[in-house]
Enzyme design. Structure first.
Site, PDB file in Angstrom:
ATOM      1  N   HIS A 176     -11.990 -10.586  46.753  1.00  0.00           N
ATOM      2  CA  HIS A 176     -11.782  -9.212  46.280  1.00  0.00           C
ATOM      3  C   HIS A 176     -10.896  -9.281  45.037  1.00  0.00           C
ATOM      4  O   HIS A 176      -9.967  -8.496  44.883  1.00  0.00           O
ATOM      5  CB  HIS A 176     -11.116  -8.342  47.357  1.00  0.00           C
ATOM      6  CG  HIS A 176     -11.881  -8.247  48.636  1.00  0.00           C
ATOM      7  ND1 HIS A 176     -11.287  -8.027  49.862  1.00  0.00           N
ATOM      8  CD2 HIS A 176     -13.223  -8.336  48.876  1.00  0.00           C
ATOM      9  CE1 HIS A 176     -12.225  -7.980  50.805  1.00  0.00           C
ATOM     10  NE2 HIS A 176     -13.412  -8.181  50.230  1.00  0.00           N
ATOM     11  N   TYR A 198     -23.653 -28.988  27.670  1.00  0.00           N
ATOM     12  CA  TYR A 198     -22.191 -28.967  27.720  1.00  0.00           C
ATOM     13  C   TYR A 198     -21.656 -29.935  28.784  1.00  0.00           C
ATOM     14  O   TYR A 198     -22.279 -30.165  29.810  1.00  0.00           O
ATOM     15  CB  TYR A 198     -21.743 -27.534  28.050  1.00  0.00           C
ATOM     16  CG  TYR A 198     -20.272 -27.371  28.253  1.00  0.00           C
ATOM     17  CD1 TYR A 198     -19.420 -27.247  27.159  1.00  0.00           C
ATOM     18  CD2 TYR A 198     -19.721 -27.340  29.529  1.00  0.00           C
ATOM     19  CE1 TYR A 198     -18.060 -27.096  27.338  1.00  0.00           C
ATOM     20  CE2 TYR A 198     -18.366 -27.183  29.712  1.00  0.00           C
ATOM     21  CZ  TYR A 198     -17.540 -27.052  28.618  1.00  0.00           C
ATOM     22  OH  TYR A 198     -16.208 -26.909  28.807  1.00  0.00           O
ATOM     23  N   HIS A 222     -17.043  -3.064  46.825  1.00  0.00           N
ATOM     24  CA  HIS A 222     -16.600  -4.159  47.695  1.00  0.00           C
ATOM     25  C   HIS A 222     -15.968  -5.292  46.866  1.00  0.00           C
ATOM     26  O   HIS A 222     -14.760  -5.408  46.821  1.00  0.00           O
ATOM     27  CB  HIS A 222     -17.785  -4.630  48.545  1.00  0.00           C
ATOM     28  CG  HIS A 222     -17.417  -5.659  49.557  1.00  0.00           C
ATOM     29  ND1 HIS A 222     -18.284  -6.078  50.528  1.00  0.00           N
ATOM     30  CD2 HIS A 222     -16.279  -6.369  49.740  1.00  0.00           C
ATOM     31  CE1 HIS A 222     -17.674  -7.003  51.276  1.00  0.00           C
ATOM     32  NE2 HIS A 222     -16.469  -7.183  50.816  1.00  0.00           N
ATOM     33  N   ASP A 268     -22.737 -18.102  28.517  1.00  0.00           N
ATOM     34  CA  ASP A 268     -22.733 -19.490  29.004  1.00  0.00           C
ATOM     35  C   ASP A 268     -22.894 -19.535  30.523  1.00  0.00           C
ATOM     36  O   ASP A 268     -23.807 -20.166  31.053  1.00  0.00           O
ATOM     37  CB  ASP A 268     -21.392 -20.162  28.685  1.00  0.00           C
ATOM     38  CG  ASP A 268     -21.214 -20.484  27.206  1.00  0.00           C
ATOM     39  OD1 ASP A 268     -22.198 -20.436  26.453  1.00  0.00           O
ATOM     40  OD2 ASP A 268     -20.065 -20.783  26.823  1.00  0.00           O
ATOM     41  N   HIS A 310     -16.669 -15.650  48.330  1.00  0.00           N
ATOM     42  CA  HIS A 310     -16.433 -14.203  48.288  1.00  0.00           C
ATOM     43  C   HIS A 310     -14.944 -13.946  48.126  1.00  0.00           C
ATOM     44  O   HIS A 310     -14.133 -14.574  48.809  1.00  0.00           O
ATOM     45  CB  HIS A 310     -16.946 -13.562  49.576  1.00  0.00           C
ATOM     46  CG  HIS A 310     -16.601 -12.110  49.684  1.00  0.00           C
ATOM     47  ND1 HIS A 310     -16.831 -11.219  48.662  1.00  0.00           N
ATOM     48  CD2 HIS A 310     -16.023 -11.384  50.680  1.00  0.00           C
ATOM     49  CE1 HIS A 310     -16.427 -10.020  49.031  1.00  0.00           C
ATOM     50  NE2 HIS A 310     -15.920 -10.098  50.244  1.00  0.00           N
TER      51      HIS A 310
HETATM   52 ZN   LIG Z   1     -15.073  -8.597  51.332  1.00  0.00          ZN
END
Ligand SMILES: [Zn+2]
Length: 225
Positions: free
Chosen positions: A105, A222, A168, A128, A103
């Protein structure tokens, strides 16, 4: 909790690799301050290795990584786990093929999330890696399972390993933590390119059949075999 010697060895290796993968987030300029996190599932155990909460990237190493169960409860480590642990844990509980979650930002991907707009499949690189547009997930508040549920429901409906959680930012998944980091780097790169294309005019979508052929080739042919 009693672990086999093999599980302890696996956890030691994952502590090293997950710590090292965090440096890819800073190197690729996907995070600021202490935001962002990488986790890895411990294969064969209901456990994961994840970043501690609020610790500077300079201080992340194998020893500062924490181990939790797949409900986010601390199992090993001296520090509290990342504030996003519940979302990572929810993904591992509900998507058994996922071995890594990331995760961030990152700026451009998060700008698309702020507008609640999927990134359209207008580049071979998007076909791809993502197999189609990069979807937007629902707005969800931190504190319960809503972020995890939004991630899982959105990813189940697509081939994309990335979801832009509305207002977010991106969450990405992969068979390994390294794959999830790669998807996090790629989602930011294509978010930036398609944003620039939008400033210049209207990007041209790829046809569904071309997207399918590109995706199949990239996923199966690939790279080094
Ligand atoms: Zn976050």
């Amino acid at each position: 909790m009693t672990l086999t010697a093999q599980a302890r060895g696996t956890i030691a290796e994952l502590r090293e690799s997950v710590a090292r993968l965090h440096s890819e987030l800073t190197r690729n300029e996907l995070v600021v301050w202490t935001a962002g996190n990488v986790s890895a599932r411990v294969p064969g155990e209901d456990l994961m290795v994840i970043k501690p909460s609020g610790v500077s990237y300079d201080d992340l190493n194998a020893d500062t990584m924490v181990v939790t169960d797949l409900h986010g409860n601390l199992v090993h480590g001296d520090l509290a786990p990342s504030s996003d642990t519940a979302a990572h844990a929810y993904v591992y509980r509900h998507l058994p093929d996922v071995g890594g979650v990331v995760h961030t930002h990152s700026t451009y991907a998060t700008a698309w999330a702020a507008r609640g707009e999927p990134i359209p499949c207008v580049l071979t690189m998007i076909a791809d890696e993502f197999g189609g547009e990069i979807p937007v997930g629902p707005f969800a508040l931190i504190g319960d399972d809503s972020i995890g549920r939004g991630i899982v429901e959105t990813l189940r409906a697509t081939r994309s390993p990335a979801v832009l959680m509305r207002n977010h930012g991106p969450f990405t998944v992969g068979a390994t933590a390294r794959d999830a980091v790669k998807a996090a780097v790629m989602v930011e790169d294509v978010a930036r390119t398609v944003h620039i294309a939008h400033q210049l005019g209207t990007p041209v979508p790829l046809s569904r059949s071309d997207v399918d052929r590109l995706h199949a080739r990239y996923q199966n042919v690939y790279g080094q075999r």
